[in-house]
Design an enzyme around this catalytic site. Structure first.
Site, PDB file in Angstrom:
ATOM      1  N   GLY A 174       0.822  -1.211   0.000  1.00 28.80           N
ATOM      2  CA  GLY A 174       0.000   0.000   0.000  1.00 28.80           C
ATOM      3  C   GLY A 174       0.852   1.255   0.000  1.00 28.80           C
ATOM      4  O   GLY A 174       0.809   2.058   0.951  1.00 28.80           O
ATOM      5  N   GLY A 176       0.571   3.965  -1.532  1.00 28.83           N
ATOM      6  CA  GLY A 176      -0.192   5.202  -1.450  1.00 28.83           C
ATOM      7  C   GLY A 176      -0.426   5.632  -0.020  1.00 28.83           C
ATOM      8  O   GLY A 176      -0.667   6.817   0.256  1.00 28.83           O
ATOM      9  N   ASP A 177      -0.346   4.701   0.919  1.00 30.98           N
ATOM     10  CA  ASP A 177      -0.420   4.995   2.351  1.00 30.98           C
ATOM     11  C   ASP A 177       0.964   5.068   2.989  1.00 30.98           C
ATOM     12  O   ASP A 177       1.239   5.941   3.815  1.00 30.98           O
ATOM     13  CB  ASP A 177      -1.219   3.895   3.065  1.00 30.98           C
ATOM     14  CG  ASP A 177      -2.698   3.934   2.741  1.00 30.98           C
ATOM     15  OD1 ASP A 177      -3.302   5.011   2.886  1.00 30.98           O
ATOM     16  OD2 ASP A 177      -3.245   2.890   2.352  1.00 30.98           O
ATOM     17  N   ILE A 178       1.829   4.135   2.645  1.00 24.18           N
ATOM     18  CA  ILE A 178       3.114   4.013   3.338  1.00 24.18           C
ATOM     19  C   ILE A 178       4.052   5.153   2.981  1.00 24.18           C
ATOM     20  O   ILE A 178       4.776   5.675   3.846  1.00 24.18           O
ATOM     21  CB  ILE A 178       3.740   2.646   3.033  1.00 24.18           C
ATOM     22  CG1 ILE A 178       2.909   1.539   3.696  1.00 24.18           C
ATOM     23  CG2 ILE A 178       5.184   2.580   3.517  1.00 24.18           C
ATOM     24  CD1 ILE A 178       3.328   0.129   3.322  1.00 24.18           C
TER      25      ILE A 178
END
Length: 421
Positions: A174, A176-178
């Site tokens: 992920g 886009g989050d990390i």
């Protein structure tokens, strides 16, 4: 356990999901005290799993454990005045606040940055949002919700990931989050240093879109310098060759030998030294022009060998490595030597479970997994007592549902002490 380099930092963590908790996980691994303030019912990822077959409690699963290890949990209902009052009593006691709500949520609660800054002028207030915060640049998408796949799509990484332009592919983790989590953690450390020097805190945010764009820096300069829009290159590289995955009898190996001296070493190791001097392949520019042929020549050599045989021939000679799955990673001696998989106690499970360890290695103040993830509200009583609440007041908040804490029996069961209850 060795003290971490952020031991003097206390963080109020209002985050949920992956992006925010990953950021505060990094701070906790570096020694910060992270107080996770959860709503009644807790962070939704507590219920996401995966759950181990022997987990008799299901207090949380692997997802929550992985990114909330080493934190404390306090439950407060910020929708209620008493919950907000308790929260405001915590603010002067911390240096950092982290949240990943949508724009305006904290303001509607009466807990926005300007309000909290008046209480604690040294406060570093950090936020992750899909498209940033109006304080730092108002995007036309500022009020849109976002998830990992949206950030990957809009930030450009999916435009260059996949086998061809007609098959865009999401990156597995992920990111886009990390990625925004990692950038925010760095920003927090920088802003905290500034606050130490000047006594002045500040607001900072990282947009998920921006973080993905930042790691796609190559596509920006490629387009700016050449006018060409970069597209997917499969597992190769548009500017370097060879730089790819190659088949073997039992899987795949990565080989990167784009510089001319590495190319010559690769050719010699393959038993084809003449290719290293062949004018068709002698420079990286020529190899990029003939990339399909270069790939075929290398694949012809790797495909009749196992991963281990290829690595034995090339390891230490040119950059190479096997494509590992999770099982192979856990068996790799590098991972053990570097402490990159850590066994952590899990409430309700007979044996510890493995999670990924911290990659930041420091010689004087090592990063470390400083304990398991907390039970919901496990530290509510202690944290509220530190904020000045008496025992009767704390129990009153718990009884009215403003706060939550597990019972003594529940805590003992989670810690394997049920027989002492």
């Amino acid at each position: 356990m060795t003290v971490g380099c952020l031991v003097d930092l206390t963080v109020l963590d209002l985050t949920q999901g992956l992006a925010g908790p990953y950021c505060t996980m990094l701070l906790a691994d570096l020694g910060a005290r992270v107080i996770k303030v959860e709503p009644p019912g807790g962070d939704g990822t507590r219920r996401t799993g995966p759950f181990a077959p022997d987990d008799r409690l299901r207090a949380f699963g692997g997802y929550f454990q992985s990114v909330n290890r080493g934190k404390e949990s306090v439950v407060l209902d910020l929708q209620r005045p008493q919950g907000r009052e308790a929260f405001l009593r915590l603010v002067p006691r911390v240096q950092v606040l982290v949240e990943n709500f949508r724009v305006g949520v904290m303001e509607r609660l009466g807990l926005g940055y300007e309000t909290l800054r008046a209480i604690n002028p040294r406060l570093v207030y950090a936020a992750i949002r899909g498209f940033g915060d109006p304080r730092t640049g108002e995007s036309p998408y500022v009020r849109w919700p976002a998830y990992d796949v949206v950030a990957q799509a809009m930030g450009g990484i999916m435009s260059i990931t996949g086998p061809d332009p007609n098959t865009p592919v999401k990156v597995g983790p992920g990111v886009g989050d990390i990625l925004p989590a990692m950038f925010l953690a760095l920003g927090i450390v920088g802003a905290s240093r500034y606050a130490e020097r000047t006594g002045r805190g500040q607001f900072l945010d990282v947009a998920m879109y921006d973080a993905v764009l930042a790691v796609c820096e190559r596509i920006v300069y490629q387009y700016s310098y050449t006018g060409q829009v970069p597209g997917p290159e499969g597992n190769g590289h548009p500017l370097l060759c060879p730089f790819d995955l190659f088949p073997t009898r039992d899987g795949w190996v990565a080989i990167a030998a784009p510089w001319d001296h590495l190319w010559r070493k690769l050719c010699a190791a393959m038993g084809r030294p003449e290719l290293g001097e062949d004018p068709r392949f002698v420079t990286n520019e020529e190899r990029v022009r003939r990339a399909p042929e270069v790939r075929r020549l290398i694949a012809d050599w790797t495909s009749v060998r196992t991963k281990a045989e290829v690595v034995a021939a090339l390891g230490g000679v040119v950059p190479c490595g096997p494509l590992n799955d999770a099982r192979e990673i856990l068996q790799d001696p590098h991972v053990a030597a570097r402490g990159m998989v850590i066994p952590v106690e899990h409430p309700g499970c007979a044996e510890p479970k493995a999670i990924a360890g911290p990659p930041i290695k420091l010689t004087e103040t090592p990063a470390a997994v400083r304990g398991r993830a907390p039970l919901l509200g496990e530290h509510t009583r202690r944290v509220l007592a530190e904020a000045g609440y008496g025992p009767a007041e704390v129990e009153g908040l718990i009884q009215t549902g403003v706060a939550f804490a597990p019972t003594e029996a529940e805590s003992k069961e989670a810690n394997g002490e049920a027989e002492k209850v």
